[in-house]
Design an enzyme around this catalytic site. Structure first.
Site, PDB file in Angstrom:
ATOM      1  N   CYS A   2       0.822  -1.211   0.000  1.00  0.00           N
ATOM      2  CA  CYS A   2       0.000   0.000   0.000  1.00  0.00           C
ATOM      3  C   CYS A   2       0.856   1.262   0.000  1.00  0.00           C
ATOM      4  O   CYS A   2       2.008   1.245   0.412  1.00  0.00           O
ATOM      5  CB  CYS A   2      -0.867   0.005   1.248  1.00  0.00           C
ATOM      6  SG  CYS A   2      -1.733  -1.529   1.523  1.00  0.00           S
ATOM      7  N   ARG A  27       4.497   0.629  -6.480  1.00  0.00           N
ATOM      8  CA  ARG A  27       4.528  -0.234  -5.304  1.00  0.00           C
ATOM      9  C   ARG A  27       3.599  -1.445  -5.463  1.00  0.00           C
ATOM     10  O   ARG A  27       3.691  -2.399  -4.716  1.00  0.00           O
ATOM     11  CB  ARG A  27       4.101   0.553  -4.064  1.00  0.00           C
ATOM     12  CG  ARG A  27       5.126   1.573  -3.611  1.00  0.00           C
ATOM     13  CD  ARG A  27       4.596   2.367  -2.448  1.00  0.00           C
ATOM     14  NE  ARG A  27       4.309   1.527  -1.298  1.00  0.00           N
ATOM     15  CZ  ARG A  27       5.110   1.326  -0.284  1.00  0.00           C
ATOM     16  NH1 ARG A  27       6.271   1.927  -0.263  1.00  0.00           N
ATOM     17  NH2 ARG A  27       4.771   0.554   0.714  1.00  0.00           N
ATOM     18  N   TRP A  74      -3.108  -2.623  -1.447  1.00  0.00           N
ATOM     19  CA  TRP A  74      -2.726  -3.945  -1.934  1.00  0.00           C
ATOM     20  C   TRP A  74      -3.413  -4.911  -0.989  1.00  0.00           C
ATOM     21  O   TRP A  74      -3.061  -4.987   0.194  1.00  0.00           O
ATOM     22  CB  TRP A  74      -1.202  -4.054  -1.868  1.00  0.00           C
ATOM     23  CG  TRP A  74      -0.603  -5.255  -2.516  1.00  0.00           C
ATOM     24  CD1 TRP A  74      -0.413  -5.454  -3.854  1.00  0.00           C
ATOM     25  CD2 TRP A  74      -0.060  -6.404  -1.852  1.00  0.00           C
ATOM     26  NE1 TRP A  74       0.209  -6.663  -4.055  1.00  0.00           N
ATOM     27  CE2 TRP A  74       0.441  -7.267  -2.854  1.00  0.00           C
ATOM     28  CE3 TRP A  74       0.069  -6.787  -0.520  1.00  0.00           C
ATOM     29  CZ2 TRP A  74       1.032  -8.486  -2.552  1.00  0.00           C
ATOM     30  CZ3 TRP A  74       0.667  -7.996  -0.230  1.00  0.00           C
ATOM     31  CH2 TRP A  74       1.134  -8.832  -1.241  1.00  0.00           C
ATOM     32  N   ASN A 100      -1.380   1.714   6.052  1.00  0.00           N
ATOM     33  CA  ASN A 100      -0.473   0.696   5.506  1.00  0.00           C
ATOM     34  C   ASN A 100      -0.117  -0.237   6.641  1.00  0.00           C
ATOM     35  O   ASN A 100       0.156   0.226   7.752  1.00  0.00           O
ATOM     36  CB  ASN A 100       0.835   1.319   5.010  1.00  0.00           C
ATOM     37  CG  ASN A 100       0.665   2.034   3.694  1.00  0.00           C
ATOM     38  OD1 ASN A 100      -0.422   2.076   3.138  1.00  0.00           O
ATOM     39  ND2 ASN A 100       1.756   2.609   3.200  1.00  0.00           N
ATOM     40  N   GLY A 101      -0.045  -1.531   6.377  1.00  0.00           N
ATOM     41  CA  GLY A 101       0.340  -2.482   7.427  1.00  0.00           C
ATOM     42  C   GLY A 101      -0.786  -3.460   7.695  1.00  0.00           C
ATOM     43  O   GLY A 101      -1.742  -3.569   6.921  1.00  0.00           O
ATOM     44  N   GLU A 473      19.788 -15.412  -8.590  1.00  0.00           N
ATOM     45  CA  GLU A 473      19.280 -14.074  -8.906  1.00  0.00           C
ATOM     46  C   GLU A 473      18.704 -14.038 -10.329  1.00  0.00           C
ATOM     47  O   GLU A 473      17.662 -13.436 -10.577  1.00  0.00           O
ATOM     48  CB  GLU A 473      20.385 -13.034  -8.716  1.00  0.00           C
ATOM     49  CG  GLU A 473      20.047 -11.616  -9.140  1.00  0.00           C
ATOM     50  CD  GLU A 473      18.795 -11.015  -8.479  1.00  0.00           C
ATOM     51  OE1 GLU A 473      18.259 -11.611  -7.533  1.00  0.00           O
ATOM     52  OE2 GLU A 473      18.351  -9.962  -8.950  1.00  0.00           O
ATOM     53  N   LYS A 477      14.810 -13.070 -11.080  1.00  0.00           N
ATOM     54  CA  LYS A 477      14.455 -11.961 -11.975  1.00  0.00           C
ATOM     55  C   LYS A 477      13.486 -12.443 -13.052  1.00  0.00           C
ATOM     56  O   LYS A 477      12.483 -11.807 -13.332  1.00  0.00           O
ATOM     57  CB  LYS A 477      15.748 -11.433 -12.596  1.00  0.00           C
ATOM     58  CG  LYS A 477      15.823  -9.974 -12.855  1.00  0.00           C
ATOM     59  CD  LYS A 477      16.211  -9.105 -11.688  1.00  0.00           C
ATOM     60  CE  LYS A 477      15.344  -9.202 -10.502  1.00  0.00           C
ATOM     61  NZ  LYS A 477      15.902  -8.669  -9.291  1.00  0.00           N
ATOM     62  N   GLU A 480       9.969 -13.269 -11.536  1.00  0.00           N
ATOM     63  CA  GLU A 480       9.125 -12.188 -11.025  1.00  0.00           C
ATOM     64  C   GLU A 480       8.566 -11.288 -12.117  1.00  0.00           C
ATOM     65  O   GLU A 480       7.467 -10.778 -11.972  1.00  0.00           O
ATOM     66  CB  GLU A 480       9.818 -11.383  -9.920  1.00  0.00           C
ATOM     67  CG  GLU A 480      10.946 -10.496 -10.348  1.00  0.00           C
ATOM     68  CD  GLU A 480      11.476  -9.634  -9.205  1.00  0.00           C
ATOM     69  OE1 GLU A 480      10.717  -9.254  -8.310  1.00  0.00           O
ATOM     70  OE2 GLU A 480      12.684  -9.333  -9.223  1.00  0.00           O
ATOM     71  N   HIS A 496      20.698 -34.949  -8.470  1.00  0.00           N
ATOM     72  CA  HIS A 496      20.138 -35.576  -7.266  1.00  0.00           C
ATOM     73  C   HIS A 496      18.621 -35.425  -7.206  1.00  0.00           C
ATOM     74  O   HIS A 496      18.035 -35.583  -6.144  1.00  0.00           O
ATOM     75  CB  HIS A 496      20.803 -34.989  -6.009  1.00  0.00           C
ATOM     76  CG  HIS A 496      22.270 -35.306  -5.970  1.00  0.00           C
ATOM     77  ND1 HIS A 496      22.753 -36.559  -5.679  1.00  0.00           N
ATOM     78  CD2 HIS A 496      23.348 -34.544  -6.243  1.00  0.00           C
ATOM     79  CE1 HIS A 496      24.083 -36.549  -5.769  1.00  0.00           C
ATOM     80  NE2 HIS A 496      24.466 -35.331  -6.108  1.00  0.00           N
ATOM     81  N   LYS A 596       6.957  -3.307  -4.230  1.00  0.00           N
ATOM     82  CA  LYS A 596       8.342  -2.840  -4.230  1.00  0.00           C
ATOM     83  C   LYS A 596       8.968  -2.950  -2.863  1.00  0.00           C
ATOM     84  O   LYS A 596      10.115  -3.325  -2.722  1.00  0.00           O
ATOM     85  CB  LYS A 596       8.409  -1.393  -4.735  1.00  0.00           C
ATOM     86  CG  LYS A 596       9.827  -0.828  -4.833  1.00  0.00           C
ATOM     87  CD  LYS A 596      10.672  -1.610  -5.801  1.00  0.00           C
ATOM     88  CE  LYS A 596      12.104  -1.124  -5.873  1.00  0.00           C
ATOM     89  NZ  LYS A 596      12.966  -2.109  -6.585  1.00  0.00           N
TER      90      LYS A 596
HETATM   91  C1  AGP Z   1      13.685  -7.840  -6.245  1.00  0.00           C
HETATM   92  O1  AGP Z   1      13.642  -7.909  -7.612  1.00  0.00           O
HETATM   93  C2  AGP Z   1      12.518  -8.284  -5.570  1.00  0.00           C
HETATM   94  N1  AGP Z   1      11.389  -7.545  -5.986  1.00  0.00           N
HETATM   95  C3  AGP Z   1      12.574  -8.545  -4.066  1.00  0.00           C
HETATM   96  O2  AGP Z   1      13.097  -9.818  -3.957  1.00  0.00           O
HETATM   97  C4  AGP Z   1      13.384  -7.596  -3.154  1.00  0.00           C
HETATM   98  O3  AGP Z   1      14.744  -7.693  -3.444  1.00  0.00           O
HETATM   99  C5  AGP Z   1      13.110  -7.962  -1.683  1.00  0.00           C
HETATM  100  O4  AGP Z   1      11.743  -7.776  -1.415  1.00  0.00           O
HETATM  101  C6  AGP Z   1      13.946  -7.168  -0.707  1.00  0.00           C
HETATM  102  O5  AGP Z   1      13.690  -5.804  -0.806  1.00  0.00           O
HETATM  103  P1  AGP Z   1      14.645  -4.742  -0.140  1.00  0.00           P
HETATM  104  O6  AGP Z   1      15.966  -4.823  -0.833  1.00  0.00           O
HETATM  105  O7  AGP Z   1      13.967  -3.434  -0.323  1.00  0.00           O
HETATM  106  O8  AGP Z   1      14.780  -5.125   1.307  1.00  0.00           O
END
Ligand code: AGP
Length: 601
Positions: A2, A27, A74, A100-101, A473, A477, A480, A496, A596
């Site tokens: 949010c 976000r 959200w 938010n929260g 990583e 990427k 997501e 394995h 985000k």
């Molecule tokens: C990154 O592409 C992701 N969206 C996510 O994994 C992100 O890195 C993670 O939520 C941690 O966020 P931060 O670095 O703001 O703590």
């Protein structure tokens, strides 16, 4: 997650609120709303869907007033519907608030309030707060909010307006960020800096349990017991343009293309005429990293650097695991929390746990003034500029770079790294941005690959040692932003179990930055090819000839010091994720179900 925006001043606020909400779209959200003090009444416009729908609603039935709050929701408790969208109001509609929260004890509070005669219209935890504050309000909103805080369990950032106090905008936070922007004769409020950056760059960051009262001419901040606090404002160095697309189709593409400058900026911040500056005070016997997602993957590369360059024990931990695992106090150990946003709830909680165990703590973040930054004595900043796309690219690259510098500094201090070798790495780092530009220019073959492979059912990324961290990583990427199912595997582990998933044509990418492990990884790649996989090897030019003998396709990056190859190799992996997402028609900057900054557990 949010987003919150608020305004009080001498200007009509509907457009200011809508503009702020648009700047928070990155976000991730599924409904939105605003509340404005119109004459003597609080009026609300809200709906499920995108900001554009809210704009339509507000244009057809505009709100006029000079104080208001806005929200992008959200959904957590209750579907994304018009009624569940924020702002929420009390029974009489005197109060409107955004949140938010998550309120963990909302069920119990709801039962209690229903027995008092409150009629709930939404399924949200937030509506509970509106009724609660209303029931506690005896002509003093500051007092009512303070009392409400005593009942609320969970995390919150709240912005509240009330008909009985038309010249004050109230806000409070616990575990979820809030920033107050200070203008001339007007004040702003937001959960994230970019929402209000076009109006002011002077910001106050609220601490947990602080309540701020915004009036046109200033802000007063109170602690939980009502004592006045005097927090120092921060001046934000980047401007609103840095948080805009600047002609690129997507923020993700823009941010990937900015990586050479981000690496250069971060290097300049930590080096001077005298060479590498001290990164952390003193030296440690062990240094662990705690982080989530991409930042955790950066931590895994950092742990490799510390072992290689400083010869000390180091490991990266997933923050949400670390916060609940049994720890053993190590007074000579340090813990570094890594977070682009500096607001990730699990990372902040894991840091608190490490501190409670007596460990020395520090932070690595891209966000000055964030909760993480303010909760430690020593912060290493990355100089990537604002990262808006949900997928982290330039923040990751600068995290890895900063961890390399940190490992070099520790190695220099404990004698594991010679001055000559240190100087050599720094020289090569200086030349890295140019090589990065070169890699970023070569997008066409990656684009073609994605066009031809957009219907794959599954992909694999494999590597050994640090290359396994890079494979993780690369897979995250791709998942997501393109939603293409993929697995990252330690190359030697594949046989394995997971090799059973390989079918005719399954793409397998092998990441190879280490000469000494090349043959081992290529042999694992051969195993997949023998089972029908279509293999791709990503490596530096020096390894190309050998890779071509084994892989169906080879993508190269310019030769460089092996320690710097992770920074180059990740670029084609990011581009792969981006072009795959574009080919599949995904919402690149706002992938489904993601946010985000993850400010809830
Ligand atoms: C990154 O592409 C992701 N969206 C996510 O994994 C992100 O890195 C993670 O939520 C941690 O966020 P931060 O670095 O703001 O703590």
């Amino acid at each position: 997650m949010c987003g919150i925006v608020g305004y009080i001043g001498n200007r009509e606020c509907q457009e200011i609120l809508l503009d702020g909400l648009r700047r928070l779209e990155y976000r991730g959200y599924d409904s939105a709303g605003i509340a404005v003090m119109q004459g003597e009444r609080v009026q609300v416009r809200k709906c499920a869907g995108r900001i554009a729908q809210l704009e339509g609603l507000a244009r057809r039935n505009p709100l006029s007033g000079k104080m208001g709050i806005g929200h992008t929701r959200w959904a957590t408790h209750g579907e994304p519907t018009d009624l569940n969208a924020h702002p929420h109001q009390d029974v009489k509609g005197n109060i409107a608030l955004v949140h938010n929260g998550i309120i963990e004890n909302h069920g119990m509070l709801r039962n209690y309030l229903e027995k008092q005669g409150c009629r709930f219209v939404s399924q949200t935890d937030t509506e509970v707060i509106a009724h609660l504050i209303h029931s506690l309000y005896k002509g003093d909103m500051l007092q009512a909010i303070r009392e409400a805080m005593g009942f609320l369990e969970g995390s919150y950032a709240l912005a509240v307006i009330c008909e009985s106090e038309p010249d004050s905008l109230y806000c409070v936070r616990l575990g979820s960020p809030l920033v107050v922007g200070m203008g001339a004769g007007e004040m702003f409020l937001a959960s994230d800096i970019p929402a209000i950056l076009p109006h002011t760059r002077d910001m106050l960051f609220l601490e947990d349990k602080e309540i701020a009262v915004l009036r046109r001419d200033g802000v007063r901040v109170y602690d939980a017991v009502g004592a006045i606090r005097h927090p120092s404002p921060y001046h934000i160095s980047w401007d609103a343009a840095a948080a805009e697309k600047g002609g690129y189709a997507h923020f993700m593409l823009k941010e990937m293309m900015e990586q050479p400058q981000a690496v250069q900026g971060t290097l300049s911040a930590y080096t001077g005429k005298e060479g590498l500056r001290e990164m952390l005070p003193g030296k440690v016997e062990r240094l662990d990293f705690i982080a989530c997602g991409t930042a955790y993957h950066a931590g895994r590369v950092g742990a490799y650097y510390l072992r290689q360059l400083a010869g000390i024990e180091s490991a990266a931990h997933i923050a949400s695991e670390y916060r609940y695992c049994r720890l053993f106090p190590q007074t000579d150990a340090g813990v570094l929390a890594i977070s682009q946003s500096g607001e990730t709830a699990d990372t902040l909680a894991a840091l608190q746990k490490a501190r409670a165990m007596g460990m020395q703590t520090a932070a690595l973040t891209n966000t000055v003034g964030s909760t993480l930054d303010r909760s430690v004595k020593t912060t290493l900043l990355t100089y990537a500029g604002p990262e808006i796309a949900v997928a982290s690219t330039k923040a990751y690259i600068t995290q890895v770079e900063t961890l390399l510098l940190l490992a070099m500094d520790q190695g220099r201090k404990n004698g594991a790294l010679s001055g000559e070798r240190l100087g050599d790495i720094l020289n090569q780092l200086g030349r890295l941005p140019e090589k990065m530009e070169e890699v970023l220019k070569k997008q066409t073959p990656i684009q073609h690959y994605c066009d031809g492979h957009m219907n794959e059912k599954l992909m694999f990324f494999i590597g050994r040692g640090v290359d396994y961290a890079l494979a993780m990583e690369a897979a995250l990427k791709l998942k997501e932003v393109s939603y293409l199912p993929c697995e990252a595997y330690a190359a030697g582990e594949l046989k394995h179990g997971a090799i059973a998933l390989i079918e005719q044509g399954t793409p397998v990418f092998a990441i190879c930055t280490q000469e000494e492990l090349l043959e081992k990884t290529l042999s694992n790649l051969r195993e997949t090819k023998a089972r029908g996989a279509e293999t791709v090897c990503i490596c530096p030019e020096t390894m190309e000839k050998r890779a071509r003998q084994e892989a169906d396709l080879v993508w190269t990056v310019p030769d460089s010091d092996p320690l710097l190859l992770p920074l180059l190799i990740m670029l084609p992996m990011q581009l792969l994720a981006y072009h795959m997402a574009v080919a599949k028609g995904r919402d690149v900057d706002k992938p489904r179900n993601l946010a985000k900054s993850v400010t809830v557990e």
